[in-house]
Design an enzyme around this catalytic site. Sequence first.
Site, PDB file in Angstrom:
ATOM      1  N   GLU A   1       3.910 -25.962   8.877  1.00 48.17           N
ATOM      2  CA  GLU A   1       3.969 -27.203   8.097  1.00 48.17           C
ATOM      3  C   GLU A   1       5.400 -27.708   8.190  1.00 48.17           C
ATOM      4  OE1 GLU A   1       2.978 -27.015   3.925  1.00 48.17           O
ATOM      5  OE2 GLU A   1       3.208 -29.192   3.729  1.00 48.17           O
TER       6      GLU A   1
ATOM      7  N   ARG B   1       2.651 -10.392   7.123  1.00 44.49           N
ATOM      8  CA  ARG B   1       3.814 -11.228   7.397  1.00 44.49           C
ATOM      9  C   ARG B   1       5.054 -10.345   7.512  1.00 44.49           C
ATOM     10  NH1 ARG B   1       3.587 -15.471   4.384  1.00 44.49           N
ATOM     11  NH2 ARG B   1       5.752 -16.018   4.201  1.00 44.49           N
TER      12      ARG B   1
ATOM     13  N   LYS C   1      10.096 -20.435   2.484  1.00 47.17           N
ATOM     14  CA  LYS C   1      10.681 -21.760   2.734  1.00 47.17           C
ATOM     15  C   LYS C   1      11.207 -22.394   1.458  1.00 47.17           C
ATOM     16  CE  LYS C   1       7.640 -23.364   6.065  1.00 47.17           C
ATOM     17  NZ  LYS C   1       6.736 -24.402   6.488  1.00 47.17           N
TER      18      LYS C   1
HETATM   19  P1  ATP Z   1       6.667 -19.814   3.564  1.00 49.78           P
HETATM   20  O1  ATP Z   1       5.727 -18.796   3.014  1.00 49.78           O
HETATM   21  O2  ATP Z   1       7.987 -19.282   4.013  1.00 49.78           O
HETATM   22  O3  ATP Z   1       6.799 -21.043   2.740  1.00 49.78           O
HETATM   23  P2  ATP Z   1       4.595 -20.811   5.218  1.00 49.78           P
HETATM   24  O4  ATP Z   1       3.680 -19.703   5.525  1.00 49.78           O
HETATM   25  O5  ATP Z   1       4.170 -21.772   4.191  1.00 49.78           O
HETATM   26  O6  ATP Z   1       6.044 -20.241   4.947  1.00 49.78           O
HETATM   27  P3  ATP Z   1       4.011 -22.350   7.515  1.00 49.78           P
HETATM   28  O7  ATP Z   1       4.780 -23.463   8.078  1.00 49.78           O
HETATM   29  O8  ATP Z   1       2.706 -22.631   6.893  1.00 49.78           O
HETATM   30  O9  ATP Z   1       4.966 -21.619   6.507  1.00 49.78           O
HETATM   31  O10 ATP Z   1       3.849 -21.190   8.582  1.00 49.78           O
HETATM   32  C1  ATP Z   1       3.404 -21.401   9.883  1.00 49.78           C
HETATM   33  C2  ATP Z   1       2.838 -20.126  10.415  1.00 49.78           C
HETATM   34  O11 ATP Z   1       3.808 -19.084  10.376  1.00 49.78           O
HETATM   35  C3  ATP Z   1       1.661 -19.658   9.587  1.00 49.78           C
HETATM   36  O12 ATP Z   1       0.635 -19.255  10.454  1.00 49.78           O
HETATM   37  C4  ATP Z   1       2.210 -18.514   8.791  1.00 49.78           C
HETATM   38  O13 ATP Z   1       1.213 -17.587   8.499  1.00 49.78           O
HETATM   39  C5  ATP Z   1       3.291 -17.960   9.717  1.00 49.78           C
HETATM   40  N1  ATP Z   1       4.331 -17.298   8.941  1.00 49.78           N
HETATM   41  C6  ATP Z   1       5.055 -17.811   7.925  1.00 49.78           C
HETATM   42  N2  ATP Z   1       5.888 -16.901   7.413  1.00 49.78           N
HETATM   43  C7  ATP Z   1       5.695 -15.758   8.122  1.00 49.78           C
HETATM   44  C8  ATP Z   1       6.262 -14.439   8.081  1.00 49.78           C
HETATM   45  N3  ATP Z   1       7.189 -14.108   7.187  1.00 49.78           N
HETATM   46  N4  ATP Z   1       5.815 -13.538   8.973  1.00 49.78           N
HETATM   47  C9  ATP Z   1       4.890 -13.865   9.886  1.00 49.78           C
HETATM   48  N5  ATP Z   1       4.320 -15.069   9.983  1.00 49.78           N
HETATM   49  C10 ATP Z   1       4.711 -16.017   9.112  1.00 49.78           C
HETATM   50 MG    MG Z   2       1.825 -22.258   4.869  1.00 46.22          MG
END
Ligand code: ATP
Ligand code: MG
Length: 559
Positions: free
Chosen positions: A36, A262, A272
């Site tokens: 996102e 994760r 984020k």
């Molecule tokens: P955050 O939890 O940091 O706000 P998010 O998951 O909302 O991050 P996205 O932009 O939705 O961020 O993530 C894009 C992709 O990266 C998704 O498929 C998510 O599952 C993966 N992702 C995000 N954080 C991690 C992590 N710490 N380890 C592995 N994959 C991740």
């Molecule tokens: Mg997300």
Amino acid sequence: METNVNQPIDFIREIIEEDIKTNKNSGRVATRFPPEPNGYLHIGHAKSICLNFGIAAQYKGTCNLRMDDTDPAGETMEYVESIINDVKWLGFDWEDRLFFASDYFERLYDFAEELIKKGKAYVCDLSPDEIREYRRTLTEPGKESPYRNRTVEENLDLFRRMKSGEFADGSRVLRAKIDMASSNILMRDPVLYRIKRTPHYRTGKKWVIYPMYDFAHCLSDAIEGITHSICTLEFENNRPLYDWIVNELIEGEKPRQIEFARLNLSYTILSKRRLIELVEKGYVAGWDDPRMPTIAGMRRRGYTPEAIKTFCNKIGVAKKDNLVDIALLEACVRDDLNENAPRAMCVLQPLKVIIDNYPEGQTKEIECPNHPKNPSLGKRKVPFSKVLYIERDDFSENPPKKYKRLSPDKEVRLRNAYVIKFSHLIKDGATGEIKEIHCTYDPATKDGPSLDGKKVEGVIHWVAASHAIPIEVRLYDRLFTVEDPASKGDDYLNYINPDSLKILYPCFAEHNLKDALPGARFQFERIGYFSLDPKDSTKERPVFNRIVSLKDTWSKLAK
Ligand code: ATP
Ligand code: MG
């Protein structure tokens, strides 16, 4: 493109190989990385990127880059650009498959009408609080909304009027009609669309209703023909909903959601929301502050894409959450740079040394290998002259036992050059601080034995004062003082390491560094790995970031 042929096979690859064997999806493998655009990518995202693109490469499939931009709040073009830049820098290629979920708004809306027509979705006028209340808890079935049994015609009419902007934000939602008694709370008539008058960075004010993640994500996967929709564990409970929506609306091949753990990294925050807070409240100097766990921060600090990818492959893919030691990431960076970074000499805390028996005004060019083991990195000339700088720590007036550097009764070798011997020193009368030390050298000792034929144990680095260039050095340390700052909840800011950045100026570097290009990486001998900061450096004042020290000073790796 990277392939992972030497990788031990993980549970996701096992599933994929089984699917290929049974010719599911006609043997096709299509993945996607779906960020996102509401923040910069971090090292956790790198894990997901390596996994999705790595699998596509390994099984001759495709991996799409999709901006999952269905919630207008906080999404910007700057973030889109940073994401594109970061994935490219890591070395992955989505070819012509850059997609935006916001391009699917029209089709997602049509899917929603289709659900309504099937009697599987309804417009609900309960407030968000009421919806929550009616859902109740795991121990008791939920209560049905009084709007649950509206007719298809009424639902269609209300949903179209939601779209055309007739109703206030939050006054109505579209809900799936599933099961208010489900043991999975998410299946108790989840919200699919909400009214939100926030302009979208791509579609502007065209839409006042936006699909929820659970509705948009699975259908975006289906639209793109994704076969394996890999996401993190927190979406495990969403999977039944993912499957429900896809089964209601998609004919034929359907994407399958697979969850993995994760990445959590010690001494680091990978959320984020929190990273935005660090930036906005000024705890760091921006998203690309070299202390940030963002790809942009790591790039600016001098980490290599290869080291990050090695790290991601090493940690593998697990089904259970754990905390990975940041020392492992640092070790990957160190290993890569040890092999590939040219060497240079730089004195961080200078102490002046005068070689009394060296001719005034004379300079000798000493040829030094750029790498001890890799002759292909070539040689360079380093000038030697009467006045030198050495590291303050490399001289001791009253040395402890086993001190191997320069002291009144111990000779030392200057790296790549002569053995020197202490003669006397001059102190500042007021402070008592050593101002300069005087030594003698023996011209016969370059590449030869010591002055008196004994083996000299200590080797120290140095630069000639006549040629040295003053540089600024930024020494970074971990941003947090506790291993798991995320476990501190909203108090995590109390655990910021006050010593995460130390600035030293002037440090004296060999003059060869004056031609270094932004981002160029070096090993400063005996000190660590450094790279020229691409943002704050000027000709007059080059700035070098410490990428990583030579050794793991926190020594947790053994744990
Ligand atoms: P955050 O939890 O940091 O706000 P998010 O998951 O909302 O991050 P996205 O932009 O939705 O961020 O993530 C894009 C992709 O990266 C998704 O498929 C998510 O599952 C993966 N992702 C995000 N954080 C991690 C992590 N710490 N380890 C592995 N994959 C991740
Ligand atoms: Mg997300």
